[in-house]
Design a protein around this motif. Structure first.
Motif, PDB file in Angstrom:
ATOM      1  N   PRO A 684       0.825  -1.220   0.000  1.00 37.91           N
ATOM      2  CA  PRO A 684       0.000   0.000   0.000  1.00 37.91           C
ATOM      3  C   PRO A 684       0.855   1.264   0.000  1.00 37.91           C
ATOM      4  O   PRO A 684       1.945   1.299   0.576  1.00 37.91           O
ATOM      5  CB  PRO A 684      -0.810  -0.123   1.306  1.00 37.91           C
ATOM      6  N   VAL A 685       0.357   2.292  -0.663  1.00 36.66           N
ATOM      7  CA  VAL A 685       1.019   3.597  -0.689  1.00 36.66           C
ATOM      8  C   VAL A 685       0.568   4.389   0.534  1.00 36.66           C
ATOM      9  O   VAL A 685      -0.619   4.645   0.720  1.00 36.66           O
ATOM     10  CB  VAL A 685       0.673   4.365  -1.984  1.00 36.66           C
ATOM     11  N   THR A 686       1.518   4.752   1.379  1.00 38.14           N
ATOM     12  CA  THR A 686       1.177   5.467   2.608  1.00 38.14           C
ATOM     13  C   THR A 686       1.563   6.938   2.582  1.00 38.14           C
ATOM     14  O   THR A 686       1.045   7.734   3.363  1.00 38.14           O
ATOM     15  CB  THR A 686       1.873   4.796   3.813  1.00 38.14           C
ATOM     16  N   SER A 687       2.476   7.324   1.693  1.00 40.09           N
ATOM     17  CA  SER A 687       2.936   8.710   1.647  1.00 40.09           C
ATOM     18  C   SER A 687       2.199   9.493   0.570  1.00 40.09           C
ATOM     19  O   SER A 687       1.534   8.926  -0.298  1.00 40.09           O
ATOM     20  CB  SER A 687       4.438   8.752   1.374  1.00 40.09           C
ATOM     21  N   LEU A 688       2.334  10.809   0.645  1.00 43.20           N
ATOM     22  CA  LEU A 688       1.759  11.691  -0.361  1.00 43.20           C
ATOM     23  C   LEU A 688       2.780  11.964  -1.460  1.00 43.20           C
ATOM     24  O   LEU A 688       3.984  11.823  -1.248  1.00 43.20           O
ATOM     25  CB  LEU A 688       1.333  13.020   0.280  1.00 43.20           C
ATOM     26  N   PRO A 689       2.316  12.359  -2.644  1.00 43.71           N
ATOM     27  CA  PRO A 689       3.258  12.731  -3.703  1.00 43.71           C
ATOM     28  C   PRO A 689       4.122  13.914  -3.263  1.00 43.71           C
ATOM     29  O   PRO A 689       3.749  14.698  -2.394  1.00 43.71           O
ATOM     30  CB  PRO A 689       2.341  13.123  -4.873  1.00 43.71           C
ATOM     31  N   LYS A 690       5.288  14.061  -3.882  1.00 42.24           N
ATOM     32  CA  LYS A 690       6.182  15.167  -3.570  1.00 42.24           C
ATOM     33  C   LYS A 690       5.620  16.469  -4.106  1.00 42.24           C
ATOM     34  O   LYS A 690       5.052  16.513  -5.197  1.00 42.24           O
ATOM     35  CB  LYS A 690       7.564  14.907  -4.178  1.00 42.24           C
ATOM     36  N   ILE A 691       5.765  17.521  -3.321  1.00 43.38           N
ATOM     37  CA  ILE A 691       5.267  18.845  -3.709  1.00 43.38           C
ATOM     38  C   ILE A 691       6.462  19.771  -3.891  1.00 43.38           C
ATOM     39  O   ILE A 691       7.282  19.932  -2.988  1.00 43.38           O
ATOM     40  CB  ILE A 691       4.318  19.408  -2.644  1.00 43.38           C
ATOM     41  N   SER A 692       6.579  20.389  -5.063  1.00 41.76           N
ATOM     42  CA  SER A 692       7.706  21.285  -5.343  1.00 41.76           C
ATOM     43  C   SER A 692       7.527  22.609  -4.614  1.00 41.76           C
ATOM     44  O   SER A 692       6.463  22.898  -4.048  1.00 41.76           O
ATOM     45  CB  SER A 692       7.824  21.522  -6.846  1.00 41.76           C
ATOM     46  N   GLY A 693       8.558  23.431  -4.660  1.00 43.03           N
ATOM     47  CA  GLY A 693       8.532  24.702  -3.947  1.00 43.03           C
ATOM     48  C   GLY A 693       7.466  25.658  -4.422  1.00 43.03           C
ATOM     49  O   GLY A 693       7.004  26.512  -3.657  1.00 43.03           O
ATOM     50  N   ASP A 694       7.047  25.537  -5.696  1.00 42.67           N
ATOM     51  CA  ASP A 694       6.020  26.440  -6.206  1.00 42.67           C
ATOM     52  C   ASP A 694       4.624  25.842  -6.117  1.00 42.67           C
ATOM     53  O   ASP A 694       3.683  26.336  -6.739  1.00 42.67           O
ATOM     54  CB  ASP A 694       6.320  26.831  -7.656  1.00 42.67           C
TER      55      ASP A 694
END
Length: 746
Positions: A684-694
């Motif tokens: 299972p995927v437990t983390s959120l997608p990466k969010i860039s600085g903008d």
């Protein structure tokens, strides 16, 4: 002596003059006071109101937030399109109110002149659509599908097109990554109504006439977060409505983004396998009806056992959500709502109700154990059981001798559950109960049936547990009809099913009879469930008894990415079973795969490495073909699939469910070879997608295995003369049910 006549005043005349003078003075004082009040006391307020009469607003829509899957793949976002708009203010300055301009515009856009003229007229009670329901000072969109060449023609010949603009604008888009559809989950947008605008005025997110709001699915539930706030530019206008200056502006605030638990690749596989199973069913001959299975609708749910989060949710038939972008045509809407369409707008995973068949037996097993029936008692699994004057048969007249409850689950023996339910019905008092324990009804409620799961989608239905309370309420609603029907057909020699039900239920249809109890125990009769309800139950069996509230939203992320609001899983209950009972049921459901009703579909499955548990169900409905149910789980995932008029549980849905598991875990087709690196979701995927600085949600596909090519075949089409298959996945009518509840003289 004077010659002037005397004009002496009488007392009466004097009084009248005094009164007149008082009235005049009073009126003057009142007028002066009112002038003071308006010009001095409240002068500023009325100055502001007068000024506001010369201020008009132009709305700049906010960019709607995107909806992402669990890896940051956009399921719904915005694309830039060339939108051609017309300004009524500028058009009305023309001698002919802009008719010539709009006619030339129609020629450039390849539209009919009347269609363009209709788009810019204002809506009122007498004006049919199409018409403009927004502010007359707002640019009115003519088309959002202009080509670059068309836009250049308009902008290069401004003298021919005064008041016409062509500019790029953000428009909603449903890209369908990996060929997924997800229509019923995502939903669609629609224009706001006057009533909604008025109702929102006192809220912190007031609606404007130009707003588009979510009308279904996640677009509806999370509309407030996704919508953002529109910008407003204020103009000063004269008494003729002509702009004479600027009065300030409020910039638009983009909406937040929604990250979901949906995995686009698993969603695509689930949709494909459900569709393939339905296509295969339509090629399979049904020996009972004498024709191929109709397989008119179906649903599938993939759930994370540890959180209740939905990884995939498929519903067929379906539609293209892009049809709603920019407003759906009357023709397309009629096609989606016509009876021959099988109602693709319905999300059958949460709105399709049907009898669960033998998948309900896990609840009956729990009820029997909690009522004191021994797990390993020798229960006779005979080919049939007679109660009163009716014979209740085992599926396909099978017989397995004396067996345990666990073995009864493995081979799905109806007569074992008939016997226990009938015995408990008699202990509860039969047709004259005093203080019934109602173990079977109570347990179903404890498993969460008969109530909404609380999933974050609109329109969920409750299903039904046909307990004594429901029986009484239904009888009160139907008594007059039943008794009228029974009286009108009392001399019928061969009464219809509807008449038989009426004759039986007129005097005491509120009574829970033996036939009601035994059929209820195997998931038949008046019991109704939805696929998401059954998914939650089997996920709870997998995780040790915790009932989670199913959810799809994982987090709301602000447009700049600085604020992340997680949507945490919620526990909504616990199964009423001890650890030993859950372990016993778990072992029996594993036996369904290895030596039970599903073993013929799971030869070579790596049971030692990925233990699979399952329960098949074949629900019968009078006048229709059987409904296929297949409810399964592994350590991490639950997959439930149902196909209306699709055959048996394992026969109709077994292979499709296996294919979904194989794709998720990376199992080579029909073998026990496992390569997790090729799996879509081995864990299972437990983390959120990466969010860039903008604030951009980054797509994590580079670190994931490439998904297989998934092509969704076209849904079957019906001709104009075809009545189309009945909606067995929806709530059955009373006359569609078998005559289960006869009176018995046992």
């Amino acid at each position: 002596m004077s010659n002037i006549p005397e004009t002496g005043r009488t007392t009466r005349v004097t009084i009248r003059l005094v009164i007149l003078q008082v009235l005049v003075v009073s009126l003057l004082l009142t007028l002066g006071g009112r002038l003071w009040y308006l010009q001095i006391r409240n002068g500023q307020e009325y100055d502001e109101k007068a000024a506001s009469n010369h201020i008009q607003q132009v709305v700049t829509p906010a960019v709607r937030g995107a909806i992402f899957d669990d890896h940051g793949v956009p399921l719904a976002d915005n694309e830039t399109r060339l939108v051609v708009s017309a300004s009524r203010t500028d058009l009305l300055k023309q001698a002919d109110d802009g008719k010539a301009v709009l006619t030339r515009l129609a020629g450039v856009l390849g539209m009919k002149p009347q269609d363009v003229l209709d788009k810019v007229r204002l809506c009122d009670a007498k004006t049919p659509k199409p018409c403009w329901n927004g502010s007359p000072y707002q640019p009115i969109p003519i088309t959002d599908a202009a080509t670059t060449q068309q836009a250049l023609q308009i902008m290069e010949r401004r003298e021919d097109f005064p008041g016409i603009t062509a500019e790029p604008t953000a428009v909603r888009r449903y890209p369908g990554p990996d060929k997924s559809n997800t229509a019923q989950v995502l939903g669609y947008l629609g224009p706001v109504t006057d009533e909604e605008v008025a109702a929102s005025e006192k809220t912190d997110t007031p609606l404007l006439r130009a707003d588009q709001i979510g009308r279904s699915g996640l677009e509806s539930v999370y509309d407030r977060q996704l919508r953002g706030k529109a910008g407003v530019t204020r103009y000063q206008v004269d008494n003729l409505g002509r702009v004479i200056g600027s009065a300030g502006d409020t910039p638009a605030q983009p909406g937040s983004n929604l990250v979901t638990s949906i995995d686009a690749r698993v969603q695509a596989v689930t949709e494909k396998e459900l569709n393939d199973a339905m296509v295969a069913a339509r090629k399979t001959f049904d020996t009972v009806s004498g024709e191929n299975y109709k397989a008119d609708s179906g649903a599938a749910v993939v759930m994370d056992n540890h959180t209740g989060q939905i990884i995939a949710m498929a519903s067929l038939p379906t539609y293209d959500p892009n049809e709603w972008v920019g407003g759906i045509s009357a023709k397309d809407y009629a096609a989606l709502t016509d009876t021959k369409s099988d109602y693709p707008l319905l999300n059958r995973a949460i709105q399709g109700q049907s009898a669960p068949g033998s998948t309900f037996k896990v609840i009956s097993t729990s009820a029997a154990i909690n009522a004191g029936y021994p797990e390993d008692g020798g229960y006779p699994c005979t080919s049939s059981m007679t109660i009163g004057n009716r014979v209740f048969k085992n599926f396909e007249n099978e017989s397995f001798g004396d067996i345990s409850l666990g073995r009864a689950l493995e081979v799905s023996c109806d007569t074992v559950f008939y016997g226990i339910a009938y015995d408990q019905w008699k202990k509860d008092g039969g047709t004259d109960p005093k203080h019934p324990k109602d173990w079977f009804f109570k347990t179903a409620h404890q498993f969460g049936l008969g109530a909404k799961t609380g999933i974050d989608l609109p329109g969920e239905v409750t299903g039904r547990v046909p307990d004594r309370k429901w029986k009484r309420e239904y009888y009160d609603q139907m008594k007059d009809y039943w008794c009228r029907t029974a009286k009108a057909h009392k001399n019928d020699k061969d009464p219809s099913l509807d008449v038989q039900i009426a004759v039986e239920n007129c005097p005491d249809g509120y009574v829970v009879r033996a036939g009601d109890s035994v059929n209820y125990a195997i998931g038949q009769g008046d019991t109704l469930v939805t696929p998401v309800q059954m998914a939650r139950i089997y996920a709870a069996l997998a995780n040790g008894g915790t009932l989670y509230q199913p959810s799809i939203g994982k987090a709301v992320i602000s447009a700049d990415g600085k604020t992340v609001t997680p949507i945490k899983p919620k526990v909504s209950g616990k199964l009423p079973d001890s650890k030993s009972t859950l372990k016993y049921i778990d072992k029996a459901l594993a036996g369904v795969v290895t030596e039970g009703t599903a073993d013929w579909k799971f030869g070579g499955w790596p049971q030692d490495k990925i233990p699979l548990h399952a329960k098949t169900g074949t629900a019968e409905v009078a006048g229709k073909q059987t409904t296929s149910w297949f409810d399964t789980y592994t350590k991490d995932y639950t997959i439930v699939m149902t196909i209306s008029q699709g055959g048996t549980g394992s026969g109709g849905s077994g292979e499709a469910v296996r294919r979904i598991y194989e794709a998720m875990y990376g199992i080579k087709k029909d073998t026990g070879e496992i390569d997790p690196s090729k799996g879509l979701m081995p864990k299972p995927v437990t983390s959120l997608p990466k969010i860039s600085g903008d604030g951009v949600v980054e797509h994590a596909s580079a670190a994931l295995p490439a998904p297989p090519l998934v092509l969704l075949p076209d849904a079957p089409q019906h001709t104009a003369g075809d009545a189309g298959p009945a909606l067995a996945a929806l709530t059955p009518t009373r006359t569609e049910k078998l005559l289960y509840g006869r009176k018995y003289t046992a």
